[in-house]
Design a protein around this motif. Structure first.
Motif, PDB file in Angstrom:
ATOM      1  N   THR A 139       0.932  -1.136  -0.087  1.00  0.00           N
ATOM      2  CA  THR A 139      -0.010   0.080   0.014  1.00  0.00           C
ATOM      3  C   THR A 139       0.928   1.296   0.040  1.00  0.00           C
ATOM      4  O   THR A 139       0.661   2.245  -0.511  1.00  0.00           O
ATOM      5  CB  THR A 139      -1.012   0.055   1.277  1.00  0.00           C
ATOM      6  OG1 THR A 139      -1.637  -1.184   1.143  1.00  0.00           O
ATOM      7  CG2 THR A 139      -1.813   1.222   1.293  1.00  0.00           C
ATOM      8  N   HIS A 140       1.810   1.330   0.674  1.00  0.00           N
ATOM      9  CA  HIS A 140       2.689   2.495   0.996  1.00  0.00           C
ATOM     10  C   HIS A 140       3.963   2.243   0.113  1.00  0.00           C
ATOM     11  O   HIS A 140       4.829   3.220   0.239  1.00  0.00           O
ATOM     12  CB  HIS A 140       2.950   2.433   2.549  1.00  0.00           C
ATOM     13  CG  HIS A 140       1.886   3.052   3.213  1.00  0.00           C
ATOM     14  ND1 HIS A 140       1.382   4.152   3.258  1.00  0.00           N
ATOM     15  CD2 HIS A 140       1.319   2.424   4.023  1.00  0.00           C
ATOM     16  CE1 HIS A 140       0.218   4.175   3.938  1.00  0.00           C
ATOM     17  NE2 HIS A 140       0.108   2.825   4.800  1.00  0.00           N
ATOM     18  N   ALA A 185       5.630   5.627  -1.619  1.00  0.00           N
ATOM     19  CA  ALA A 185       6.282   6.518  -0.681  1.00  0.00           C
ATOM     20  C   ALA A 185       7.749   6.000  -0.284  1.00  0.00           C
ATOM     21  O   ALA A 185       8.564   6.865   0.069  1.00  0.00           O
ATOM     22  CB  ALA A 185       5.478   6.672   0.568  1.00  0.00           C
ATOM     23  N   ALA A 244       6.358   1.164   6.516  1.00  0.00           N
ATOM     24  CA  ALA A 244       5.239   0.780   5.793  1.00  0.00           C
ATOM     25  C   ALA A 244       4.341  -0.545   6.286  1.00  0.00           C
ATOM     26  O   ALA A 244       3.305  -0.656   6.508  1.00  0.00           O
ATOM     27  CB  ALA A 244       5.598   0.514   4.249  1.00  0.00           C
ATOM     28  N   TYR A 284      -4.652  -4.255   7.479  1.00  0.00           N
ATOM     29  CA  TYR A 284      -4.825  -4.233   6.375  1.00  0.00           C
ATOM     30  C   TYR A 284      -5.012  -5.780   5.641  1.00  0.00           C
ATOM     31  O   TYR A 284      -4.501  -6.702   6.287  1.00  0.00           O
ATOM     32  CB  TYR A 284      -3.800  -3.872   5.308  1.00  0.00           C
ATOM     33  CG  TYR A 284      -3.563  -2.378   5.272  1.00  0.00           C
ATOM     34  CD1 TYR A 284      -4.613  -1.468   5.444  1.00  0.00           C
ATOM     35  CD2 TYR A 284      -2.113  -1.826   5.030  1.00  0.00           C
ATOM     36  CE1 TYR A 284      -4.433  -0.315   5.372  1.00  0.00           C
ATOM     37  CE2 TYR A 284      -1.829  -0.408   5.064  1.00  0.00           C
ATOM     38  CZ  TYR A 284      -3.014   0.390   5.102  1.00  0.00           C
ATOM     39  OH  TYR A 284      -2.990   1.719   5.333  1.00  0.00           O
ATOM     40  N   GLY A 327       5.384  10.698  -4.581  1.00  0.00           N
ATOM     41  CA  GLY A 327       4.782   9.675  -4.069  1.00  0.00           C
ATOM     42  C   GLY A 327       4.931   9.734  -2.637  1.00  0.00           C
ATOM     43  O   GLY A 327       3.741   9.613  -1.792  1.00  0.00           O
ATOM     44  N   LEU A 328       5.976   9.962  -1.808  1.00  0.00           N
ATOM     45  CA  LEU A 328       6.314  10.401  -0.771  1.00  0.00           C
ATOM     46  C   LEU A 328       5.664  11.425  -0.143  1.00  0.00           C
ATOM     47  O   LEU A 328       5.020  11.448   1.015  1.00  0.00           O
ATOM     48  CB  LEU A 328       7.825  10.555  -0.367  1.00  0.00           C
ATOM     49  CG  LEU A 328       8.206  10.788   1.245  1.00  0.00           C
ATOM     50  CD1 LEU A 328       7.962   9.542   2.104  1.00  0.00           C
ATOM     51  CD2 LEU A 328       9.767  10.983   1.192  1.00  0.00           C
ATOM     52  N   ALA A 357       2.947  12.849  -0.907  1.00  0.00           N
ATOM     53  CA  ALA A 357       1.364  12.442  -0.780  1.00  0.00           C
ATOM     54  C   ALA A 357       0.946  11.407   0.371  1.00  0.00           C
ATOM     55  O   ALA A 357      -0.214  11.215   0.438  1.00  0.00           O
ATOM     56  CB  ALA A 357       0.867  12.002  -2.224  1.00  0.00           C
ATOM     57  N   ASP A 358       1.844  10.912   0.940  1.00  0.00           N
ATOM     58  CA  ASP A 358       1.663  10.009   1.952  1.00  0.00           C
ATOM     59  C   ASP A 358       1.760  10.306   3.185  1.00  0.00           C
ATOM     60  O   ASP A 358       3.005  10.341   3.833  1.00  0.00           O
ATOM     61  CB  ASP A 358       2.464   8.415   1.528  1.00  0.00           C
ATOM     62  CG  ASP A 358       1.949   7.344   2.450  1.00  0.00           C
ATOM     63  OD1 ASP A 358       1.394   7.377   3.459  1.00  0.00           O
ATOM     64  OD2 ASP A 358       2.089   6.139   2.061  1.00  0.00           O
ATOM     65  N   THR A 359       0.652  10.889   3.854  1.00  0.00           N
ATOM     66  CA  THR A 359       0.923  11.582   5.027  1.00  0.00           C
ATOM     67  C   THR A 359       1.226  10.756   6.361  1.00  0.00           C
ATOM     68  O   THR A 359       1.785  11.261   7.345  1.00  0.00           O
ATOM     69  CB  THR A 359      -0.420  12.364   5.372  1.00  0.00           C
ATOM     70  OG1 THR A 359      -1.589  11.447   5.491  1.00  0.00           O
ATOM     71  CG2 THR A 359      -0.872  13.401   4.380  1.00  0.00           C
ATOM     72  N   GLU A 360       0.706   9.413   6.047  1.00  0.00           N
ATOM     73  CA  GLU A 360       0.795   8.593   7.213  1.00  0.00           C
ATOM     74  C   GLU A 360       2.401   8.304   7.081  1.00  0.00           C
ATOM     75  O   GLU A 360       3.109   8.042   8.452  1.00  0.00           O
ATOM     76  CB  GLU A 360       0.267   7.133   7.072  1.00  0.00           C
ATOM     77  CG  GLU A 360      -1.241   7.433   7.394  1.00  0.00           C
ATOM     78  CD  GLU A 360      -2.207   6.244   7.638  1.00  0.00           C
ATOM     79  OE1 GLU A 360      -2.609   5.836   8.654  1.00  0.00           O
ATOM     80  OE2 GLU A 360      -2.006   5.330   6.611  1.00  0.00           O
ATOM     81  N   MET A 361       3.093   7.880   6.038  1.00  0.00           N
ATOM     82  CA  MET A 361       4.463   7.580   5.909  1.00  0.00           C
ATOM     83  C   MET A 361       5.426   8.959   6.376  1.00  0.00           C
ATOM     84  O   MET A 361       6.363   8.757   7.209  1.00  0.00           O
ATOM     85  CB  MET A 361       4.758   7.035   4.461  1.00  0.00           C
ATOM     86  CG  MET A 361       4.588   5.708   4.287  1.00  0.00           C
ATOM     87  SD  MET A 361       5.364   4.460   5.127  1.00  0.00           S
ATOM     88  CE  MET A 361       6.914   4.651   4.166  1.00  0.00           C
TER      89      MET A 361
END
Length: 459
Positions: free
Chosen positions: A302-303, A306, A375, A384, A413-414, A416-420
């Motif tokens: 999924t991640h 990122a 991740a 998940y 991509g990194l 855009a991934d707020t959780e990472m």
């Protein structure tokens, strides 16, 4: 040649806060074993060792107070150019920071006379560590795993080319993986193995790889930070030893357009902190995989976008990730699928683990581990559900999402991934992104020989 150290027990002490009597013991142990010099080494943003050599009579003082280093060292690009806006140069008035040795990491440097090395962490002061340092980023994620009840077993598997030092050309031609003569083509390869083992790298296999003059030397895994420390020691030792022998060892992703690239296959499993048991295995599951491990795998998938600025940190890295080259090219998983990003080793026993195959040979071992762990932990946090594997080699399935095709796309991509971003630390991501975009600007300003050959005459 020194072959073993007995380092003081520093368990339970914070970085930079080792008890004074233990520091005295540390120095006395080195002196008793004939050590005259200690190299204080700091892993930089790129996984390269930045170091100073300290005579043994000065080691105790620098271990207690720290050794001064230029404070912007972590914000230098691959050409060691100062990157403005990275947060560590003009923002700090170009000041020094101190590096503090981790006494548990001391090892011999057997190719040098009476010399040892120790891995260090940077800090502005005892209460102000540089949390953007790659080793610190991985530490914080290992702490997160521990809070969730896990220890982390990890191992890095690297390929590299051994080339003539002056011509930078291969030592031999042809495609002869595992060929007996090529495995030990020059006697210096035997010496390289001896030196690595003498420096604390527990070599388990060595062989020539698919491309001419390409090699792979594997070593055992480690729990937690020690696994990444060993990979850092291995890569920098191979480069240094080869240089002293008159060769060039390169972990560059794709040094030759028509030959195989160099990978880092990253192996990881999770252990129950209370029992030490591998939590990845479940004998009742059809594939032998636990629900927790399935979520961990899906977190990586999924991640994955990122992860790429850390596992593929240069423009050259993206030349390697092509179908039918023994490198993955899409976001995929499979049991023993060598073409997948995540190859699951489902052995139905304590050896069950995954192999993340998308990282470049030149990637920083601390950041490869940090990206994969971050991740995967997100996958466990969100429980998940693992997507089904595809039939046949994953690389042949057109429905799977492709990897980012450029470093620019990976950086997007990194971002855009707020959780990472949150798990890795916003200050670290700012540093990494600023330095990498600076490198990309220099890359795009460069006029290549291909362009000159293609366009100069016809136009």
């Amino acid at each position: 040649m020194v072959t073993k150290f007995v380092a003081p027990d520093t368990a339970g002490t914070a970085p930079g806060s080792v008890a004074p009597d233990r520091i005295t013991q540390f120095v006395e142990t080195l002196k008793d074993q004939g050590i005259a010099y200690v190299r204080f080494e700091m892993p930089d943003l790129h996984g390269v060792s930045r170091s100073k050599v300290v005579p043994i009579d000065k080691v105790e003082g620098y271990t207690r107070k720290g050794l001064n280093f230029y404070g912007g060292t972590l914000a230098l690009d691959t050409a060691s150019m100062v990157v403005s806006g990275a947060g560590l140069h003009e923002e700090r008035k170009y000041r020094d920071h101190m590096i503090i040795p981790d006494l548990d990491t001391v090892t011999p440097v057997p190719w040098l006379d009476r010399t040892a090395k120790v891995i260090c962490d940077p800090q502005w002061s005892p209460d102000d560590p540089l949390t953007v340092a790659p080793r610190y980023v991985l530490k914080s994620l290992l702490d997160k795993a521990a809070e969730m009840g896990f220890d982390v077993m990890m191992g890095h598997e690297f390929e590299f080319y051994l080339l003539h030092g002056e011509t930078r050309e291969p030592l031999f031609g042809g495609l002869h993986i595992f060929n007996n003569i090529r495995n030990q083509y020059v006697p210096e390869l035997d010496q390289l193995l001896d030196y690595l083992r003498g420096s604390g790298v527990d070599v388990i296999t060595s062989n020539c790889e698919y491309a001419p003059s390409q090699f792979e030397i594997n070593f055992g895994p480690g729990v937690g930070l020690r696994g990444a420390d060993k990979a850092f020691t291995f890569k920098n030792a191979v480069k240094e030893i080869a240089h002293r022998m008159g060769y060039l060892a390169t972990f560059m992703s794709k040094p030759f357009a028509d030959r195989a690239g160099c990978c880092c296959h990253f192996h990881i499993s999770l252990l129950d902190r209370s029992t030490g048991k591998n939590i990845c295995v479940d004998q009742d599951d059809p594939d032998g995989l636990s629900p927790t491990f399935r979520s961990f795998i899906q977190g990586i998938l999924t991640h994955a976008p990122a992860m790429f600025p850390m596992i593929g940190p240069t423009p050259n890295c993206y030349r390697r990730l092509k179908p039918h080259t023994f490198a993955p090219s899409n976001i995929s998983w499979g049991i023993e699928d060598r073409s997948a990003m995540v190859r699951v080793k489902a052995t139905r026993d304590e050896d069950t683990h995954l192999e993340m195959r998308a990282a470049s040979g030149l990637s920083n071992p601390y950041l490869t581990a940090a990206a994969t762990l971050a991740a995967g932990l997100l996958g466990i946090q969100h429980q998940y559900e693992l997507q089904p594997p595809v039939d046949g080699p994953s690389e042949d399935n057109p429905d799977l999402l492709k990897f980012p095709q450029t470093l620019e796309a990976a950086l997007d991509g990194l971002a855009a991934d707020t959780e990472m971003l949150s798990l890795l630390g916003e200050d670290f991501v700012r540093l990494l992104t600023t330095v990498k975009r600076f490198e990309l600007a220099r890359f795009h300003d460069h006029i290549t020989e291909w362009e000159r050959q293609e366009y100069m005459e016809i136009y």
